[in-house]
Design an enzyme around this catalytic site. Structure first.
Site, PDB file in Angstrom:
ATOM      1  N   THR A  77      65.110 -52.922  90.874  1.00  0.00           N
ATOM      2  CA  THR A  77      65.558 -52.210  89.679  1.00  0.00           C
ATOM      3  C   THR A  77      67.067 -51.968  89.675  1.00  0.00           C
ATOM      4  O   THR A  77      67.673 -51.800  88.619  1.00  0.00           O
ATOM      5  CB  THR A  77      64.816 -50.845  89.616  1.00  0.00           C
ATOM      6  OG1 THR A  77      63.410 -51.109  89.651  1.00  0.00           O
ATOM      7  CG2 THR A  77      65.149 -50.074  88.368  1.00  0.00           C
ATOM      8  N   THR A 131      65.876 -60.190  87.947  1.00  0.00           N
ATOM      9  CA  THR A 131      65.358 -59.455  89.107  1.00  0.00           C
ATOM     10  C   THR A 131      65.503 -60.268  90.399  1.00  0.00           C
ATOM     11  O   THR A 131      65.252 -61.460  90.429  1.00  0.00           O
ATOM     12  CB  THR A 131      63.867 -59.101  88.886  1.00  0.00           C
ATOM     13  OG1 THR A 131      63.735 -58.446  87.632  1.00  0.00           O
ATOM     14  CG2 THR A 131      63.349 -58.194  89.991  1.00  0.00           C
ATOM     15  N   GLU A 159      64.025 -56.314  73.183  1.00  0.00           N
ATOM     16  CA  GLU A 159      62.949 -56.714  74.094  1.00  0.00           C
ATOM     17  C   GLU A 159      61.942 -55.578  74.272  1.00  0.00           C
ATOM     18  O   GLU A 159      60.731 -55.784  74.202  1.00  0.00           O
ATOM     19  CB  GLU A 159      63.540 -57.109  75.462  1.00  0.00           C
ATOM     20  CG  GLU A 159      62.478 -57.548  76.461  1.00  0.00           C
ATOM     21  CD  GLU A 159      63.022 -57.814  77.860  1.00  0.00           C
ATOM     22  OE1 GLU A 159      64.185 -57.471  78.131  1.00  0.00           O
ATOM     23  OE2 GLU A 159      62.263 -58.341  78.686  1.00  0.00           O
ATOM     24  N   GLY A 216      66.453 -64.929  84.418  1.00  0.00           N
ATOM     25  CA  GLY A 216      66.668 -64.686  85.857  1.00  0.00           C
ATOM     26  C   GLY A 216      67.531 -63.472  86.109  1.00  0.00           C
ATOM     27  O   GLY A 216      68.765 -63.586  86.209  1.00  0.00           O
TER      28      GLY A 216
HETATM   29  C1  FAD Z   1      54.437 -60.300  86.358  1.00  0.00           C
HETATM   30  C2  FAD Z   1      55.875 -59.932  86.319  1.00  0.00           C
HETATM   31  C3  FAD Z   1      56.748 -60.619  85.487  1.00  0.00           C
HETATM   32  C4  FAD Z   1      58.105 -60.361  85.499  1.00  0.00           C
HETATM   33  N1  FAD Z   1      58.969 -61.142  84.768  1.00  0.00           N
HETATM   34  C5  FAD Z   1      60.308 -61.025  84.975  1.00  0.00           C
HETATM   35  C6  FAD Z   1      61.227 -61.976  84.427  1.00  0.00           C
HETATM   36  O1  FAD Z   1      60.833 -62.906  83.701  1.00  0.00           O
HETATM   37  N2  FAD Z   1      62.552 -61.865  84.723  1.00  0.00           N
HETATM   38  C7  FAD Z   1      63.035 -60.870  85.517  1.00  0.00           C
HETATM   39  O2  FAD Z   1      64.239 -60.828  85.756  1.00  0.00           O
HETATM   40  N3  FAD Z   1      62.190 -59.933  86.048  1.00  0.00           N
HETATM   41  C8  FAD Z   1      60.847 -60.007  85.802  1.00  0.00           C
HETATM   42  N4  FAD Z   1      59.981 -59.091  86.373  1.00  0.00           N
HETATM   43  C9  FAD Z   1      60.520 -58.067  87.251  1.00  0.00           C
HETATM   44  C10 FAD Z   1      60.368 -56.653  86.722  1.00  0.00           C
HETATM   45  O3  FAD Z   1      61.312 -56.416  85.725  1.00  0.00           O
HETATM   46  C11 FAD Z   1      60.494 -55.739  87.945  1.00  0.00           C
HETATM   47  O4  FAD Z   1      59.344 -55.932  88.744  1.00  0.00           O
HETATM   48  C12 FAD Z   1      60.627 -54.310  87.562  1.00  0.00           C
HETATM   49  O5  FAD Z   1      61.843 -54.105  86.879  1.00  0.00           O
HETATM   50  C13 FAD Z   1      60.588 -53.403  88.794  1.00  0.00           C
HETATM   51  O6  FAD Z   1      61.434 -53.909  89.803  1.00  0.00           O
HETATM   52  P1  FAD Z   1      60.882 -54.135  91.288  1.00  0.00           P
HETATM   53  O7  FAD Z   1      59.623 -54.888  91.197  1.00  0.00           O
HETATM   54  O8  FAD Z   1      61.968 -54.715  92.115  1.00  0.00           O
HETATM   55  O9  FAD Z   1      60.546 -52.696  91.804  1.00  0.00           O
HETATM   56  P2  FAD Z   1      61.499 -51.706  92.622  1.00  0.00           P
HETATM   57  O10 FAD Z   1      62.849 -51.648  91.996  1.00  0.00           O
HETATM   58  O11 FAD Z   1      61.407 -52.054  94.064  1.00  0.00           O
HETATM   59  O12 FAD Z   1      60.745 -50.341  92.369  1.00  0.00           O
HETATM   60  C14 FAD Z   1      59.476 -50.055  92.940  1.00  0.00           C
HETATM   61  C15 FAD Z   1      58.961 -48.757  92.346  1.00  0.00           C
HETATM   62  O13 FAD Z   1      59.910 -47.707  92.601  1.00  0.00           O
HETATM   63  C16 FAD Z   1      60.281 -47.103  91.390  1.00  0.00           C
HETATM   64  N5  FAD Z   1      61.715 -46.722  91.438  1.00  0.00           N
HETATM   65  C17 FAD Z   1      62.762 -47.471  91.898  1.00  0.00           C
HETATM   66  N6  FAD Z   1      63.904 -46.777  91.758  1.00  0.00           N
HETATM   67  C18 FAD Z   1      63.584 -45.581  91.197  1.00  0.00           C
HETATM   68  C19 FAD Z   1      64.328 -44.435  90.792  1.00  0.00           C
HETATM   69  N7  FAD Z   1      65.640 -44.381  90.916  1.00  0.00           N
HETATM   70  N8  FAD Z   1      63.649 -43.403  90.265  1.00  0.00           N
HETATM   71  C20 FAD Z   1      62.306 -43.424  90.141  1.00  0.00           C
HETATM   72  N9  FAD Z   1      61.546 -44.481  90.510  1.00  0.00           N
HETATM   73  C21 FAD Z   1      62.184 -45.537  91.016  1.00  0.00           C
HETATM   74  C22 FAD Z   1      60.048 -48.141  90.304  1.00  0.00           C
HETATM   75  O14 FAD Z   1      59.829 -47.511  89.069  1.00  0.00           O
HETATM   76  C23 FAD Z   1      58.820 -48.858  90.831  1.00  0.00           C
HETATM   77  O15 FAD Z   1      57.662 -48.188  90.402  1.00  0.00           O
HETATM   78  C24 FAD Z   1      58.604 -59.298  86.317  1.00  0.00           C
HETATM   79  C25 FAD Z   1      57.714 -58.564  87.116  1.00  0.00           C
HETATM   80  C26 FAD Z   1      56.390 -58.873  87.124  1.00  0.00           C
HETATM   81  C27 FAD Z   1      55.486 -58.105  88.039  1.00  0.00           C
END
Ligand code: FAD
Length: 390
Positions: A134, A128, A248, A126
């Site tokens: 991010t 995100t 990881e 847990g």
């Molecule tokens: C199927 C699935 C399984 C997952 N499993 C887990 C899990 O088990 N545990 C967990 O904690 N998380 C999990 N995640 C979360 C995953 O790690 C995040 O989706 C990922 O890190 C991106 O975060 P976000 O979706 O909030 O995108 P955001 O942070 O909203 O970003 C959206 C887009 O903007 C880009 N972006 C944001 N900031 C910047 C920047 N400064 N410079 C350039 N580009 C930027 C990102 O690269 C992305 O393409 C999972 C996600 C998915 C879809």
């Protein structure tokens, strides 16, 4: 110069052969059926657990196999190259690393043997949250100390396998961001017993996604966590989570390589067999070249995984290699997937070929567990010395 042990492509050949044998019991039809209903591959996970693969990285003194990271990488790569999907359980292999490295002797004794033999599933992570994404240090889930327990309030999103895990490793704030010197401070890591918490402050809601991934939203409403479930020192949790990320990333990269190998094998077989205009389609350079290019990309990524694993196993810094391996492998898998769909023409879209399913599954590596943009930012800042961009 650091001395770098050499890893070869043939490493862990015996493990690869055994894993491939196990995977052959779970053919495409098994995965297609589950994909249609977004079901959990319980039998597959049991088989891997019984064979001891999910306890590969747990030291023998806790009942695990005590294997090196490169062996775990070989296991996950083979699962993917066999057409199976390790995402259902891969986290059981590596989340425990936080307890192993930073947990108390009591926590190690309490959890690691059960994780090793599969009676305890620790495969929910847990981190995100919906608002911070991010920007992890801006997460809002808060754990407030009250006597011998913490009271947790907040929300996580994309917590994969939450419905199929007994325990969750949770990252929460224990000191508000405004009150810490560095934003990476004041975050703590907890072992949450989800079996006890479910219905008592913990709610899990599955999210339907484009592929079968069993990911969930998780809500905490005054959920109680015993203080003894804090891992390490309060406020240092972000560092503990970061410590596990290189392993990881190398493991996820191995899955990407396995996917790339699966797509390439499918592509080549179909390109050689399918005849159009009186000759195999594979005779056309327009068909050959994307497959060959993706293969070359995969091989380069594979070398980076090997270098990363070798450095990790030697106790050397491997952030650069782990991040690059993850990105290169994700790109190689996607290139191989795209070439495979194109090679199959219309049949690339037919469910019975499994190509479209794997295509959907492999797309995730561009986003999770870390997006390609953030890896490029890491390389720019930490490897090349350019200013931080965010
Ligand atoms: C199927 C699935 C399984 C997952 N499993 C887990 C899990 O088990 N545990 C967990 O904690 N998380 C999990 N995640 C979360 C995953 O790690 C995040 O989706 C990922 O890190 C991106 O975060 P976000 O979706 O909030 O995108 P955001 O942070 O909203 O970003 C959206 C887009 O903007 C880009 N972006 C944001 N900031 C910047 C920047 N400064 N410079 C350039 N580009 C930027 C990102 O690269 C992305 O393409 C999972 C996600 C998915 C879809």
């Amino acid at each position: 110069m650091d001395q770098l042990p050499v890893a070869t492509e043939q490493s862990h050949a015996e493990i690869r052969a055994e894993v491939a044998k196990l995977c052959s019991r779970f053919p495409g039809a098994y995965w297609r059926e589950l994909d249609a209903i977004r079901g959990y591959p319980t039998e597959f996970v049991h088989a891997l657990t019984e064979a001891g693969y999910l306890g590969a990285l747990i030291p023998e003194e806790y009942g695990g196999a005590g294997l090196p990271l490169s062996a775990a990488a070989a296991i996950l790569e083979t699962i993917q190259s066999s057409g199976c999907n390790g995402a259902a359980c891969h986290a059981q292999m590596y989340i425990m690393g936080t307890i192993l490295r930073h947990g108390s002797p009591e926590q190690k004794q309490a959890y690691l043997p059960g994780i090793a033999n599969g009676s305890l599933r620790l495969q929910a992570f847990g981190v995100t949250e919906p608002t911070s994404g991010t920007d992890t240090t801006s997460l809002r889930t808060f754990a407030r100390r009250e006597g011998d327990k913490y009271i947790v309030n907040g929300q996580k999103v994309w917590t994969s396998r939450a419905e199929h895990s007994d325990l969750m490793l949770l990252l929460a704030r224990t000191t508000p961001k405004e009150q810490v010197g560095k934003k990476t401070e004041g975050l703590s890591t907890f072992i949450v017993d989800m079996r006890a918490a479910l219905g008592h402050g913990l709610t899990i809601r599955p999210i339907r996604t484009m592929m079968n991934h069993n990911s969930c939203e998780v809500f905490f409403d005054n959920m109680e966590v015993p203080a003894e479930n804090l891992v390490g020192i309060e406020g240092r949790g972000f560092r503990y989570i970061l410590d596990g990320m290189n392993a990881e990333r190398l493991l996820i990269a191995s899955e990407g390589i396995g996917d790339a190998k699966w797509f390439t094998e499918k592509s080549v077989a179909y390109a050689n067999e399918r005849r159009v205009f009186g000759r195999p389609i594979g005779q056309n350079q327009g068909i050959q070249f994307p497959i060959a290019r993706a293969y070359a990309q995969m091989r380069a990524a594979e070398l980076m995984v090997q270098e990363g694993c070798a450095r990790f196993e030697a106790g050397l810094h491997c952030g650069e290699q782990a991040n690059m391996a993850k990105m290169l492998a994700a790109d190689a898998a996607w290139a191989a997937a795209e070439a495979c769909v194109q090679t199959h023409g219309g049949f690339g879209f037919a469910e019975e070929y499994d190509v479209e399913r794997k295509f959907r599954e492999t797309r995730l590596y561009q986003v999770a567990p870390i997006s390609t943009n953030l890896i490029l930012s890491y390389i720019s800042e930490h490897v090349l010395g350019m200013p931080r961009s965010y």
